[in-house]
Design a protein around this motif. Structure first.
Motif, PDB file in Angstrom:
ATOM      1  N   PHE A 198       0.842  -1.190   0.000  1.00 52.65           N
ATOM      2  CA  PHE A 198       0.000   0.000   0.000  1.00 52.65           C
ATOM      3  C   PHE A 198       0.883   1.248   0.000  1.00 52.65           C
ATOM      4  O   PHE A 198       2.012   1.220   0.485  1.00 52.65           O
ATOM      5  N   PRO A 199       0.372   2.363  -0.542  1.00 53.71           N
ATOM      6  CA  PRO A 199       1.212   3.561  -0.667  1.00 53.71           C
ATOM      7  C   PRO A 199       1.544   4.201   0.677  1.00 53.71           C
ATOM      8  O   PRO A 199       0.778   4.097   1.639  1.00 53.71           O
ATOM      9  N   ASP A 200       2.703   4.853   0.706  1.00 50.12           N
ATOM     10  CA  ASP A 200       3.093   5.637   1.874  1.00 50.12           C
ATOM     11  C   ASP A 200       2.149   6.828   1.996  1.00 50.12           C
ATOM     12  O   ASP A 200       1.528   7.241   1.016  1.00 50.12           O
ATOM     13  N   ILE A 201       2.074   7.381   3.184  1.00 48.37           N
ATOM     14  CA  ILE A 201       1.198   8.529   3.427  1.00 48.37           C
ATOM     15  C   ILE A 201       2.062   9.757   3.702  1.00 48.37           C
ATOM     16  O   ILE A 201       2.952   9.724   4.548  1.00 48.37           O
ATOM     17  N   GLU A 202       1.763  10.834   2.978  1.00 47.72           N
ATOM     18  CA  GLU A 202       2.473  12.094   3.154  1.00 47.72           C
ATOM     19  C   GLU A 202       1.625  13.023   4.030  1.00 47.72           C
ATOM     20  O   GLU A 202       0.596  13.541   3.579  1.00 47.72           O
ATOM     21  N   PRO A 203       2.043  13.232   5.279  1.00 51.08           N
ATOM     22  CA  PRO A 203       1.252  14.061   6.190  1.00 51.08           C
ATOM     23  C   PRO A 203       0.938  15.455   5.669  1.00 51.08           C
ATOM     24  O   PRO A 203      -0.154  15.967   5.901  1.00 51.08           O
ATOM     25  N   LEU A 204       1.876  16.075   4.946  1.00 47.37           N
ATOM     26  CA  LEU A 204       1.611  17.423   4.438  1.00 47.37           C
ATOM     27  C   LEU A 204       0.492  17.419   3.401  1.00 47.37           C
ATOM     28  O   LEU A 204      -0.334  18.335   3.367  1.00 47.37           O
ATOM     29  N   LYS A 205       0.426  16.379   2.561  1.00 46.46           N
ATOM     30  CA  LYS A 205      -0.674  16.271   1.608  1.00 46.46           C
ATOM     31  C   LYS A 205      -1.986  16.035   2.340  1.00 46.46           C
ATOM     32  O   LYS A 205      -3.015  16.603   1.977  1.00 46.46           O
ATOM     33  N   GLN A 214      -0.930 -10.288  -4.367  1.00 46.63           N
ATOM     34  CA  GLN A 214       0.456 -10.739  -4.297  1.00 46.63           C
ATOM     35  C   GLN A 214       0.604 -12.153  -4.868  1.00 46.63           C
ATOM     36  O   GLN A 214       1.622 -12.470  -5.480  1.00 46.63           O
ATOM     37  N   GLN A 215      -0.413 -12.993  -4.690  1.00 43.91           N
ATOM     38  CA  GLN A 215      -0.380 -14.336  -5.276  1.00 43.91           C
ATOM     39  C   GLN A 215      -0.390 -14.267  -6.802  1.00 43.91           C
ATOM     40  O   GLN A 215       0.107 -15.175  -7.467  1.00 43.91           O
ATOM     41  N   LEU A 216      -0.940 -13.196  -7.348  1.00 37.72           N
ATOM     42  CA  LEU A 216      -0.937 -12.993  -8.800  1.00 37.72           C
ATOM     43  C   LEU A 216       0.371 -12.359  -9.288  1.00 37.72           C
ATOM     44  O   LEU A 216       0.528 -12.105 -10.482  1.00 37.72           O
ATOM     45  N   THR A 239       2.538  -4.061  -5.735  1.00 36.21           N
ATOM     46  CA  THR A 239       2.066  -2.816  -5.119  1.00 36.21           C
ATOM     47  C   THR A 239       0.628  -2.542  -5.547  1.00 36.21           C
ATOM     48  O   THR A 239       0.186  -3.008  -6.609  1.00 36.21           O
ATOM     49  N   LEU A 240      -0.069  -1.770  -4.755  1.00 34.14           N
ATOM     50  CA  LEU A 240      -1.437  -1.394  -5.102  1.00 34.14           C
ATOM     51  C   LEU A 240      -1.463  -0.607  -6.410  1.00 34.14           C
ATOM     52  O   LEU A 240      -2.376  -0.793  -7.221  1.00 34.14           O
ATOM     53  N   ALA A 241      -0.473   0.210  -6.640  1.00 31.15           N
ATOM     54  CA  ALA A 241      -0.417   1.015  -7.865  1.00 31.15           C
ATOM     55  C   ALA A 241      -0.278   0.140  -9.110  1.00 31.15           C
ATOM     56  O   ALA A 241      -0.628   0.569 -10.206  1.00 31.15           O
ATOM     57  N   ALA A 242       0.193  -1.094  -8.945  1.00 32.56           N
ATOM     58  CA  ALA A 242       0.369  -2.006 -10.081  1.00 32.56           C
ATOM     59  C   ALA A 242      -0.870  -2.861 -10.347  1.00 32.56           C
ATOM     60  O   ALA A 242      -0.914  -3.582 -11.348  1.00 32.56           O
ATOM     61  N   VAL A 243      -1.877  -2.789  -9.473  1.00 29.31           N
ATOM     62  CA  VAL A 243      -3.109  -3.536  -9.689  1.00 29.31           C
ATOM     63  C   VAL A 243      -3.797  -2.962 -10.930  1.00 29.31           C
ATOM     64  O   VAL A 243      -3.941  -1.740 -11.037  1.00 29.31           O
ATOM     65  N   SER A 255      -5.825   0.072  10.472  1.00 23.82           N
ATOM     66  CA  SER A 255      -7.224  -0.312  10.334  1.00 23.82           C
ATOM     67  C   SER A 255      -7.587  -0.643   8.887  1.00 23.82           C
ATOM     68  O   SER A 255      -8.183  -1.686   8.608  1.00 23.82           O
ATOM     69  N   VAL A 256      -7.226   0.229   7.965  1.00 19.60           N
ATOM     70  CA  VAL A 256      -7.558   0.019   6.554  1.00 19.60           C
ATOM     71  C   VAL A 256      -6.799  -1.187   6.005  1.00 19.60           C
ATOM     72  O   VAL A 256      -7.372  -2.028   5.310  1.00 19.60           O
ATOM     73  N   ASN A 257      -5.515  -1.290   6.327  1.00 19.84           N
ATOM     74  CA  ASN A 257      -4.734  -2.433   5.853  1.00 19.84           C
ATOM     75  C   ASN A 257      -5.298  -3.756   6.364  1.00 19.84           C
ATOM     76  O   ASN A 257      -5.308  -4.748   5.633  1.00 19.84           O
ATOM     77  N   ALA A 258      -5.770  -3.774   7.608  1.00 20.05           N
ATOM     78  CA  ALA A 258      -6.351  -4.996   8.162  1.00 20.05           C
ATOM     79  C   ALA A 258      -7.589  -5.418   7.380  1.00 20.05           C
ATOM     80  O   ALA A 258      -7.814  -6.609   7.145  1.00 20.05           O
ATOM     81  N   GLU A 259      -8.388  -4.431   6.972  1.00 18.57           N
ATOM     82  CA  GLU A 259      -9.584  -4.755   6.197  1.00 18.57           C
ATOM     83  C   GLU A 259      -9.253  -5.222   4.787  1.00 18.57           C
ATOM     84  O   GLU A 259     -10.048  -5.911   4.157  1.00 18.57           O
ATOM     85  N   LEU A 260      -8.089  -4.837   4.299  1.00 11.32           N
ATOM     86  CA  LEU A 260      -7.705  -5.159   2.928  1.00 11.32           C
ATOM     87  C   LEU A 260      -6.663  -6.275   2.834  1.00 11.32           C
ATOM     88  O   LEU A 260      -6.132  -6.539   1.766  1.00 11.32           O
ATOM     89  N   TRP A 261      -6.387  -6.967   3.938  1.00 11.80           N
ATOM     90  CA  TRP A 261      -5.320  -7.976   3.918  1.00 11.80           C
ATOM     91  C   TRP A 261      -5.608  -9.099   2.928  1.00 11.80           C
ATOM     92  O   TRP A 261      -4.696  -9.587   2.257  1.00 11.80           O
ATOM     93  N   GLN A 262      -6.864  -9.506   2.814  1.00 10.64           N
ATOM     94  CA  GLN A 262      -7.197 -10.587   1.889  1.00 10.64           C
ATOM     95  C   GLN A 262      -7.019 -10.129   0.431  1.00 10.64           C
ATOM     96  O   GLN A 262      -6.504 -10.872  -0.407  1.00 10.64           O
ATOM     97  N   PHE A 263      -7.434  -8.911   0.145  1.00 14.01           N
ATOM     98  CA  PHE A 263      -7.235  -8.334  -1.185  1.00 14.01           C
ATOM     99  C   PHE A 263      -5.746  -8.281  -1.507  1.00 14.01           C
ATOM    100  O   PHE A 263      -5.306  -8.687  -2.587  1.00 14.01           O
TER     101      PHE A 263
END
Length: 154
Positions: A22-29, A68-70, A74-78, A55-63
């Motif tokens: 998942f992408p890094d988070i930029e606090p200033l943005k 990754q099995q495919l 990275t999420l940006a490569a989906v 919290s969000v990553n936990a909800e998306l762990w299966q996704f």
């Protein structure tokens, strides 16, 4: 006449490194997006971001696991549409995290003003928090490409 001033908004903050998928988070943005000034300290914002990511990553762990099995790293490569050069899945992820952060901050800064006006404003803030939590849920649903459902028991 009194003058109240907010602390200056930080001009530099360390990027919050995510898990690599998942992408890094930029606090200033995030501050610009959510219109957060210096009232929200760097430490408080960092804690809220870490909590939201967890919290969000936990909800998306299966996704994440299925991607990754495919062989997608990275999420940006989906495979997904691009808007302004940004993968739509990334847009949904950032919206989920940003909404969770804003809701968390509102909940923790509610008691900042304890005057009568503060009590009246608390009701408005509660609705705003509910809207932000809904936005987070919808962003996760959009990322997963599942229907949004709102169910109310009578």
């Amino acid at each position: 006449m009194s003058f109240l001033s907010n602390p200056p908004t930080p001009t530099e903050e360390a990027i919050i490194t995510n898990d690599g998928f998942f992408p890094d988070i930029e606090p200033l943005k995030l501050r610009a997006f959510a219109r957060l000034d210096g009232t929200v300290t760097v430490d408080r914002l960092t804690y809220s971001i870490l909590s939201a990511i967890a919290s969000v990553n936990a909800e998306l762990w299966q996704f994440k696991s299925s991607q990754q099995q495919l062989g997608i790293s990275t999420l940006a490569a989906v495979p997904a549409d691009q808007i302004a050069g940004v993968n739509v899945k990334v847009i949904h992820y950032l919206r989920a995290v940003y909404s969770a952060v804003q809701a968390d901050l509102i909940e923790h800064y509610r008691d900042f003003d304890t005057t009568g006006a503060g009590d009246k404003a608390a009701e408005k803030l509660e609705q705003r928090t509910n809207d932000l939590r809904r936005n987070m849920r919808w962003a996760i649903s959009d990322l997963l490409a599942i229907r949004r459902n709102t169910v109310e028991l009578i």
